[in-house]
Design a protein around this motif. Structure first.
Motif, PDB file in Angstrom:
ATOM      1  N   CYS A 147      29.734 -26.990  -7.275  1.00  0.00           N
ATOM      2  CA  CYS A 147      28.728 -28.237  -6.626  1.00  0.00           C
ATOM      3  C   CYS A 147      28.281 -28.921  -7.904  1.00  0.00           C
ATOM      4  O   CYS A 147      28.180 -30.271  -7.517  1.00  0.00           O
ATOM      5  N   SER A 148      27.619 -28.068  -8.672  1.00  0.00           N
ATOM      6  CA  SER A 148      27.120 -28.978  -9.777  1.00  0.00           C
ATOM      7  C   SER A 148      27.971 -29.974 -10.468  1.00  0.00           C
ATOM      8  O   SER A 148      27.878 -31.039 -10.851  1.00  0.00           O
ATOM      9  N   LEU A 149      29.180 -29.516 -10.900  1.00  0.00           N
ATOM     10  CA  LEU A 149      30.148 -30.330 -11.707  1.00  0.00           C
ATOM     11  C   LEU A 149      30.656 -31.423 -10.744  1.00  0.00           C
ATOM     12  O   LEU A 149      30.941 -32.416 -10.958  1.00  0.00           O
ATOM     13  N   LEU A 150      31.074 -30.880  -9.337  1.00  0.00           N
ATOM     14  CA  LEU A 150      31.373 -32.092  -8.632  1.00  0.00           C
ATOM     15  C   LEU A 150      30.413 -33.285  -8.471  1.00  0.00           C
ATOM     16  O   LEU A 150      30.697 -34.476  -8.285  1.00  0.00           O
ATOM     17  N   GLY A 151      29.151 -32.873  -8.452  1.00  0.00           N
ATOM     18  CA  GLY A 151      27.964 -33.813  -8.575  1.00  0.00           C
ATOM     19  C   GLY A 151      28.070 -34.807  -9.442  1.00  0.00           C
ATOM     20  O   GLY A 151      28.220 -36.007  -9.405  1.00  0.00           O
ATOM     21  N   ILE A 152      28.295 -34.120 -10.672  1.00  0.00           N
ATOM     22  CA  ILE A 152      28.327 -35.046 -12.106  1.00  0.00           C
ATOM     23  C   ILE A 152      29.473 -35.843 -11.985  1.00  0.00           C
ATOM     24  O   ILE A 152      29.729 -36.987 -12.276  1.00  0.00           O
TER      25      ILE A 152
END
Length: 497
Positions: A147-152
């Motif tokens: 989720c964190s990497l998808l956000g970035i």
């Protein structure tokens, strides 16, 4: 020891809490990069100078790093739920202030507030996820990272599309429904939890370290504009940085307890992984910070198209992350570290071939390769860092790894911005030193006027900026290249059980 208000324990409640926590992790991350492709619109509206662009990212990340460090203490002192909801409320207020800003300084201050509020969201969300799904810790940890990497990764595409068709303020409005859902879900379903006895926290150590980092950040960000040490402000920032790091070093060496325990630095793998994580952060966000302006200003792509071109990089990053995470723990992680680093270096080497005559393909291909390399690096680096670390130290070790990656990104953005403008000026001088009316006329069909000379100067400036951008990709390539030898000094993880 802690006190917890009893909860219903219903599976539906746990699913709703898990969904809200994952959305919070995504929202916190997407707001790092969502202004990326929208920068031309933001600059035009706020009269933001080119050398101020890096502040849009570094202000958010640096503020987040500071508050992330005290999240555990805040949750123990005031209660996890109270801190979480306060962070959401302040984050929402920061979103609104972003849209109301009329100057670049107001916008940066709003980003600092928003970043400070975002700091506790990711670690508290992960802690909540692990608590409500005790049997699926590995899966939830992977989901939070994805989720964190998808956000970035998706931030530039979302920001570019929204700013192109609905105005740049809409890139912040899109987070408001998410904050509302998260706030209401946690308010109604999450139980309160706080420590019975407040644990002491090393505020002196955190303050001195933060002063050192922020002073260095400001020095790099403002130095070129203020002509370096010809300015009193730069001297003040340099003194603050040196003094902060000096006091922090003395504090660490002379006290037994501080916010980064000495025992962490006795683990070779954690120390080396922290250095590699800094280099990873140095590459991760600065690449986005360079690519979007290059596509928009030098290659004249629309902002929405610029955002779309970052999607393949994000897909490759998340795909490689998931696949590498599925590798059995018995397999040595070091070849994956080497492979990931090699892919990142090769991708940045391909970026050195960018030119004004290229189409979208080289950008997408290099981005996908770099994303795949970073995706391999992240889970392999986690195994390297925690494979030999005492389990009691893992929460603090995780915080150290995250801080190193965040500060790597802020310093990386500052460095590439600094060298970009310095190189642009140097290359412009080298190319334009013979551009005079008399010399141009001697090689032309007749005399040349000031408008034509200005057009030629614009072409020279464009070429100089292109060369300067490509030079920055070389800096990012060497940042990863120099840490590759560290892999050979990593120990194998202890056998499970």
């Amino acid at each position: 020891m802690s006190t917890t208000v009893p909860s219903t324990g219903a599976a539906g409640d746990h699913r709703a809490i898990s969904a809200a926590a994952l959305i919070a992790i995504y929202m916190q991350a997407v707001n790092i990069s969502i202004p990326n492709a929208a920068l031309p619109h933001i600059q035009a509206t706020l009269s933001m100078a080119n050398d101020e662009v890096g502040w849009v990212f570094s202000s958010y990340i640096a503020a987040s790093a500071v508050t992330m460090s005290i999240t555990q203490w805040l949750a123990g002192r005031y209660g996890r739920k109270a801190v979480y909801q306060a962070a959401l409320a302040i984050f929402t207020f920061g979103l609104v202030l972003d849209t109301l800003a009329t100057t670049s300084i107001q916008f940066v201050l709003a980003r600092i507030l928003q970043g400070a509020a975002s700091g506790p969201l990711a670690p508290l969300s992960l802690a909540i996820l692990l608590e409500v799904t005790p049997a699926r810790h590995a899966r939830m940890s992977l989901a939070s990272t994805v989720c964190s990497l998808l956000g970035i990764s998706t931030g530039p595409a979302i920001g570019g599309w929204l700013s192109e068709y609905y105005g740049w303020a809409s890139i912040f409005y899109v987070s408001l429904p998410m904050t509302a859902f998260i706030f209401m879900t946690m308010a109604s379903l999450l139980s309160e939890k706080r420590a019975e006895r407040s644990q002491p926290f090393d505020f002196f150590g955190l303050t001195t370290f933060s002063v050192g980092m922020i002073g260095l950040q400001m020095l790099l960000d403002r130095g070129e504009r203020l002509e370096w040490f010809a300015s009193t402000e730069i001297w003040a920032e340099a003194v603050a940085s040196v003094l902060g790091f000096y006091l922090f070093s003395v504090h660490v060496l002379t006290t037994r307890e501080h916010f980064l325990r000495t025992a962490l630095f006795r683990d070779r793998n954690l120390v080396l992984s922290t250095v590699i994580s800094f280099a990873l952060g140095f590459v991760l966000l600065p690449t986005l910070a360079l690519t979007s302006p290059m596509l928009e200003e030098l290659l004249n792509y629309p902002v929405d198209t610029t955002g779309y071109m970052t999607i393949p990089r994000g897909v490759a990053l998340v795909g490689a992350l998931v696949l590498t995470s599925l590798v059995p723990g018995q397999v040595d992680y070091r070849p994956f570290l080497m492979g990931g680093m090699a892919l990142v270096v090769y991708a940045n080497w391909l970026m050195l071939g960018y030119s004004p005559a290229m189409d979208w393909r080289p950008v997408v291909e290099a981005g996908m390769l770099q994303g795949a390399g970073l995706g391999m690096l992240l889970p392999a680096l986690a195994r390297a860092a925690f494979g030999t670390l005492d389990p009691k130290l893992r929460p603090e070790g995780g915080a150290l790894i995250n801080l190193s990656r965040l500060y790597g990104s802020t310093i990386g953005i500052a460095v590439v911005q600094l060298f970009f403008y310095a190189n642009t000026q140097a290359v412009h001088v080298a190319l334009a030193k013979h551009l005079t009316p008399f010399r141009v006329a001697a090689h032309g069909a007749g005399p040349i006027g000031k408008p034509s000379l200005a057009a030629l100067n614009g072409m020279v400036t464009h070429q100089a900026a292109t060369v300067a951008v490509i030079d920055q990709f070389e800096i990012l390539m060497f940042a990863m290249l120099v840490v590759i030898p560290l892999v050979f000094f990593l120990r194998k993880p202890r056998p499970a059980g």
